[in-house]
Enzyme design. Structure first.
Site, PDB file in Angstrom:
ATOM      1  N   ASP A 167       0.857  -1.179   0.000  1.00  0.00           N
ATOM      2  CA  ASP A 167       0.000   0.000   0.000  1.00  0.00           C
ATOM      3  C   ASP A 167       0.898   1.235   0.000  1.00  0.00           C
ATOM      4  O   ASP A 167       1.867   1.305   0.767  1.00  0.00           O
ATOM      5  CB  ASP A 167      -0.881   0.022   1.245  1.00  0.00           C
ATOM      6  CG  ASP A 167      -1.945  -1.056   1.219  1.00  0.00           C
ATOM      7  OD1 ASP A 167      -1.925  -1.889   0.300  1.00  0.00           O
ATOM      8  OD2 ASP A 167      -2.806  -1.057   2.127  1.00  0.00           O
ATOM      9  N   HIS A 183       4.958  -7.262  -0.341  1.00  0.00           N
ATOM     10  CA  HIS A 183       4.763  -8.577  -0.927  1.00  0.00           C
ATOM     11  C   HIS A 183       5.466  -8.661  -2.277  1.00  0.00           C
ATOM     12  O   HIS A 183       6.033  -7.679  -2.771  1.00  0.00           O
ATOM     13  CB  HIS A 183       3.267  -8.863  -1.084  1.00  0.00           C
ATOM     14  CG  HIS A 183       2.511  -8.901   0.207  1.00  0.00           C
ATOM     15  ND1 HIS A 183       1.919 -10.037   0.705  1.00  0.00           N
ATOM     16  CD2 HIS A 183       2.248  -7.930   1.123  1.00  0.00           C
ATOM     17  CE1 HIS A 183       1.316  -9.779   1.854  1.00  0.00           C
ATOM     18  NE2 HIS A 183       1.500  -8.498   2.125  1.00  0.00           N
ATOM     19  N   SER A 200       8.282   3.823   4.529  1.00  0.00           N
ATOM     20  CA  SER A 200       9.508   3.931   3.747  1.00  0.00           C
ATOM     21  C   SER A 200       9.164   3.858   2.274  1.00  0.00           C
ATOM     22  O   SER A 200       8.076   4.266   1.867  1.00  0.00           O
ATOM     23  CB  SER A 200      10.506   2.842   4.146  1.00  0.00           C
ATOM     24  OG  SER A 200      11.789   3.160   3.636  1.00  0.00           O
TER      25      SER A 200
END
Length: 407
Positions: free
Chosen positions: A178, A251, A356
């Site tokens: 996200d 992911h 980050s």
């Protein structure tokens, strides 16, 4: 209006002095009537104690209010400077001064604080305050009870409910996390854009091309990364920024095979979009873990870039990775992952202990098209891009037009 407020404030300050008080209490003052100005003429001189008291009161006014005014002026000047600096790139001395700040020490302290186990009765209050501040969607978390998370770090890296993020299997590349799309596009040279108009060096970011079977003999670093130059492939890149309120796990964006990890010990500068627009080469300065490998179209790299207050970067398939060291050694350490790590689209890959940036640099055919725009907020599993395959019938029709007709 400003002049009226100023005169009113001065009058209030004057009324606090002993001169005004003596004038009120004394009956020996003469006020000249029918004159625009009022003259206050005392019949007696003030005593030494009264004069000292008056000087002390004026001294208190200057010592209390003047510093506040100076601070306000300084803040206004700093805002003006930041506004002007946002319209240009940072100079070398500004970059050096920024790198001299003790951000690594601050990040290590923050990591230590985030790992402290909190009492259960405090967890709902602290985590709830954080969620309201940064817009965290607690309904998506696997454990909605805030008392479940023993520390802030565990709350940052909270897992999501099964099926809450749908994986777009029709796309060749999906979002690994996200976040907000900072930039994407084709890599034409060795200078890659981190945001529009601000670049970083691809060779400095990935390191020298010394890994096995990846060098095609070209002197051009960008071309040397390509595995299938005969297929008219090229390099693409995509930068995704994770804000503090986003889901902090990342992911796999595609089916690929990482074989080498490079850990660059660098700075821990902020990677906010405003800093990325101001500081060129930001991603090359910061600490990062770069995973190099292959996918069905050739070269593929996946970089997790550290930032200020990122306590730890964890990668599930790499237990030997240790980030956020006490000192910035500036070294690059390689670690061979072997050929046993194979990731499918959407597989868990790692987590940040605060927001980050993820940077993807990959090889693909020239027909690869991104399906997002800069500034879009994407979800993990959402389509980032796909290969625009030309239908066989359309290809036959196009090629038939190029065949010269017999006269």
């Amino acid at each position: 209006m400003a002049s009226y407020c100023t005169n009113g404030a001065l009058l209030k300050l004057y009324q606090r002095t002993s001169v005004y008080k003596n004038w009120i209490n004394s009956s020996n003052w003469h006020i000249r009537k029918n004159v625009k100005s009022v003259n206050l003429v005392p019949k007696r001189d003030l005593s030494k104690n009264e004069r000292n008291s008056d000087q002390f009161e004026w001294k208190g006014i200057f010592t209390r209010f003047v510093p506040v005014g100076i601070c306000l002026i300084a803040v206004m000047q700093w805002r003006s400077y930041r506004k002007k600096s946002a319209e240009r790139l940072a100079n070398e001395w500004e970059i050096n001064c920024y790198c001299m700040l003790p951000l690594r020490t601050v990040s290590r302290c923050w990591g230590w604080i985030a790992d402290i186990q909190l009492p259960e009765f405090l967890r709902p209050f602290i985590y709830g305050l954080y969620a309201n501040t940064f817009g965290v969607k607690l309904s998506e978390a696997l454990h909605e009870d805030l008392r479940y998370y023993p520390s802030l770090a565990d709350f940052f890296a909270r897992p999501l409910k099964n099926g809450i993020r749908a994986i777009d299997h029709a796309s060749d590349l999906v979002s690994p996390c996200d976040g907000t799309i900072l930039h994407f596009g084709t890599v034409h040279t060795n200078q890659v854009e981190q945001v529009k108009g601000v670049t970083y060096s691809l060779e400095n970011f990935l390191g020298a091309n010394t890994w096995l079977n990846n060098n095609n003999g070209s002197n051009d670093y960008r071309v040397s990364l390509l595995h299938h130059t005969h297929r008219e492939n090229t390099l693409y890149q995509c930068v995704i920024y994770l804000a503090p309120g986003d889901y902090h796990r990342f992911h796999s964006p595609a089916e690929w095979k990482p074989t080498l990890r490079r850990h660059f010990h660098g700075q821990l500068l902020s990677v906010k979009p405003t800093i990325a627009k101001w500081l060129p080469g930001l991603f090359c300065l910061n600490e990062r873990a770069v995973y190099l490998g292959t996918w069905k179209y050739g070269f593929f790299s996946y970089a997790a870039v550290g930032a200020t207050n990122v306590g730890t970067v964890k990668v599930y398939c790499d237990k030997n990775l240790h980030t956020n060291h006490p000192k910035n050694t500036g070294r690059c350490k390689d670690f061979c992952l072997g050929n046993n790590v194979e990731l499918k689209k959407g597989d868990p890959f790692g987590e940040f202990r605060m927001g980050s940036t993820i940077v993807l640099v990959f090889e693909a055919p020239v027909g690869f098209q991104f399906t997002v725009l800069p500034g879009d907020h994407v979800k993990m599993g959402q389509s980032l891009g796909k290969i625009e395959h030309q239908k066989f019938v359309d290809r036959i029709q196009t090629s038939s037009k190029d065949i010269p007709k017999a006269s």
